[in-house]
Design a protein around this motif. Structure first.
Motif, mmCIF file in Angstrom:
data_model
loop_
_atom_site.group_PDB
_atom_site.id
_atom_site.type_symbol
_atom_site.label_atom_id
_atom_site.label_comp_id
_atom_site.label_asym_id
_atom_site.label_seq_id
_atom_site.Cartn_x
_atom_site.Cartn_y
_atom_site.Cartn_z
ATOM 1 N N THR A 90 24.896 29.695 -12.505
ATOM 2 C CA THR A 90 25.475 30.155 -11.241
ATOM 3 C C THR A 90 24.574 29.755 -10.074
ATOM 4 O O THR A 90 25.063 29.337 -9.018
ATOM 5 C CB THR A 90 25.709 31.678 -11.274
ATOM 6 N N LEU A 91 23.265 29.851 -10.273
ATOM 7 C CA LEU A 91 22.329 29.392 -9.243
ATOM 8 C C LEU A 91 22.458 27.887 -9.033
ATOM 9 O O LEU A 91 22.462 27.410 -7.888
ATOM 10 C CB LEU A 91 20.893 29.756 -9.614
ATOM 11 N N SER A 95 12.268 38.706 -17.876
ATOM 12 C CA SER A 95 12.860 39.149 -19.142
ATOM 13 C C SER A 95 11.965 40.117 -19.922
ATOM 14 O O SER A 95 12.463 41.113 -20.441
ATOM 15 C CB SER A 95 13.245 37.948 -20.009
ATOM 16 N N ILE A 139 21.933 36.785 -19.420
ATOM 17 C CA ILE A 139 21.532 36.838 -18.007
ATOM 18 C C ILE A 139 20.897 35.500 -17.599
ATOM 19 O O ILE A 139 21.194 34.960 -16.529
ATOM 20 C CB ILE A 139 20.531 37.986 -17.761
ATOM 21 N N GLY A 140 20.032 34.971 -18.460
ATOM 22 C CA GLY A 140 19.354 33.709 -18.158
ATOM 23 C C GLY A 140 20.312 32.544 -18.011
ATOM 24 O O GLY A 140 20.228 31.782 -17.044
ATOM 25 N N GLY A 171 27.873 28.832 -17.713
ATOM 26 C CA GLY A 171 26.842 29.726 -18.234
ATOM 27 C C GLY A 171 27.271 30.479 -19.474
ATOM 28 O O GLY A 171 26.521 30.564 -20.456
ATOM 29 N N SER A 180 19.381 39.217 -22.876
ATOM 30 C CA SER A 180 18.571 38.555 -21.860
ATOM 31 C C SER A 180 18.973 37.089 -21.720
ATOM 32 O O SER A 180 19.012 36.546 -20.610
ATOM 33 C CB SER A 180 17.083 38.666 -22.205
ATOM 34 N N TYR A 202 12.272 33.519 -14.800
ATOM 35 C CA TYR A 202 12.959 34.668 -15.393
ATOM 36 C C TYR A 202 12.532 34.864 -16.851
ATOM 37 O O TYR A 202 12.205 35.979 -17.278
ATOM 38 C CB TYR A 202 14.485 34.477 -15.309
ATOM 39 N N LEU A 255 29.719 30.100 -13.507
ATOM 40 C CA LEU A 255 29.934 31.223 -14.425
ATOM 41 C C LEU A 255 30.504 30.759 -15.766
ATOM 42 O O LEU A 255 30.024 31.158 -16.826
ATOM 43 C CB LEU A 255 30.869 32.259 -13.782
ATOM 44 N N THR A 290 13.805 28.306 -11.923
ATOM 45 C CA THR A 290 14.110 29.732 -11.786
ATOM 46 C C THR A 290 14.310 30.374 -13.155
ATOM 47 O O THR A 290 13.846 31.488 -13.408
ATOM 48 C CB THR A 290 15.358 29.923 -10.900
ATOM 49 N N PHE A 291 14.992 29.667 -14.054
ATOM 50 C CA PHE A 291 15.175 30.185 -15.411
ATOM 51 C C PHE A 291 13.824 30.418 -16.076
ATOM 52 O O PHE A 291 13.618 31.449 -16.726
ATOM 53 C CB PHE A 291 16.015 29.226 -16.267
ATOM 54 N N GLY A 293 22.930 33.303 -15.102
ATOM 55 C CA GLY A 293 22.212 33.288 -13.829
ATOM 56 C C GLY A 293 21.801 31.885 -13.432
ATOM 57 O O GLY A 293 21.944 31.468 -12.272
#
Length: 145
Positions: A127-128, A22, A120-121, A88, A117, A17, A85, A13-14, A124
């Motif tokens: 957390t995923l 991004s 967020i990466g 990350g 960015s 993104y 969180l 997923t990263f 995210g």
């Protein structure tokens, strides 16, 4: 194995993104393999090919980041999402605040669009990882009961 599976899903997923989302949101493509290349060159003088650096980062992302989420959960006595969180934010800071300067870049790369960015990466992704880990664990536990 649930944590490793979650790490693989998080890393895939990263990458989606980093390469697809991004550039649209921040105008930059995240290519952490370049960080691996730079750190390898700075520490060993060896120029690592991009493909090899990508594989190294992919393994760090899928296995290492998942391990850090697990460590944050265990050591911090946190729930899954909170651990994701915390992990990350910590990993983002290490990448942008510690490793990037080791390559000669400014601290947090000036908090520009790449760093934003990257935040967020990293957050995210971890957390995923935590959410998938929780889902897989709870599903496994419910099938046992």
């Amino acid at each position: 194995t649930t944590l490793a599976t979650a790490g693989l899903i998080g890393e895939l997923t990263f990458e989606a993104y980093a390469w697809l989302v991004s550039p649209i949101l921040f105008g930059v493509k995240l290519e952490p393999a370049n960080l691996v290349i730079g750190l390898t060159k700075a520490s060993t003088g060896m120029q690592l090919p991009y493909a090899a650096a990508f594989i190294v980062h992919f393994l760090i992302g899928s296995l290492g980041f998942a391990a850090i989420v697990g460590l944050a959960k265990r050591l911090g006595n946190l729930g899954y999402i909170a651990a994701g969180l915390v992990a990350g934010v910590a990993l983002w800071f290490v990448a942008q605040g510690v490793l990037a300067p080791l390559m000669g870049r400014s601290f947090m790369m000036g908090f520009g669009s790449y760093t934003q960015s990257s935040f967020i990466g990293h957050v995210g992704m971890t957390t995923l990882i935590a959410a998938v880990w929780q889902f897989l664990t709870e599903r496994s536990n419910s099938q046992i009961a």
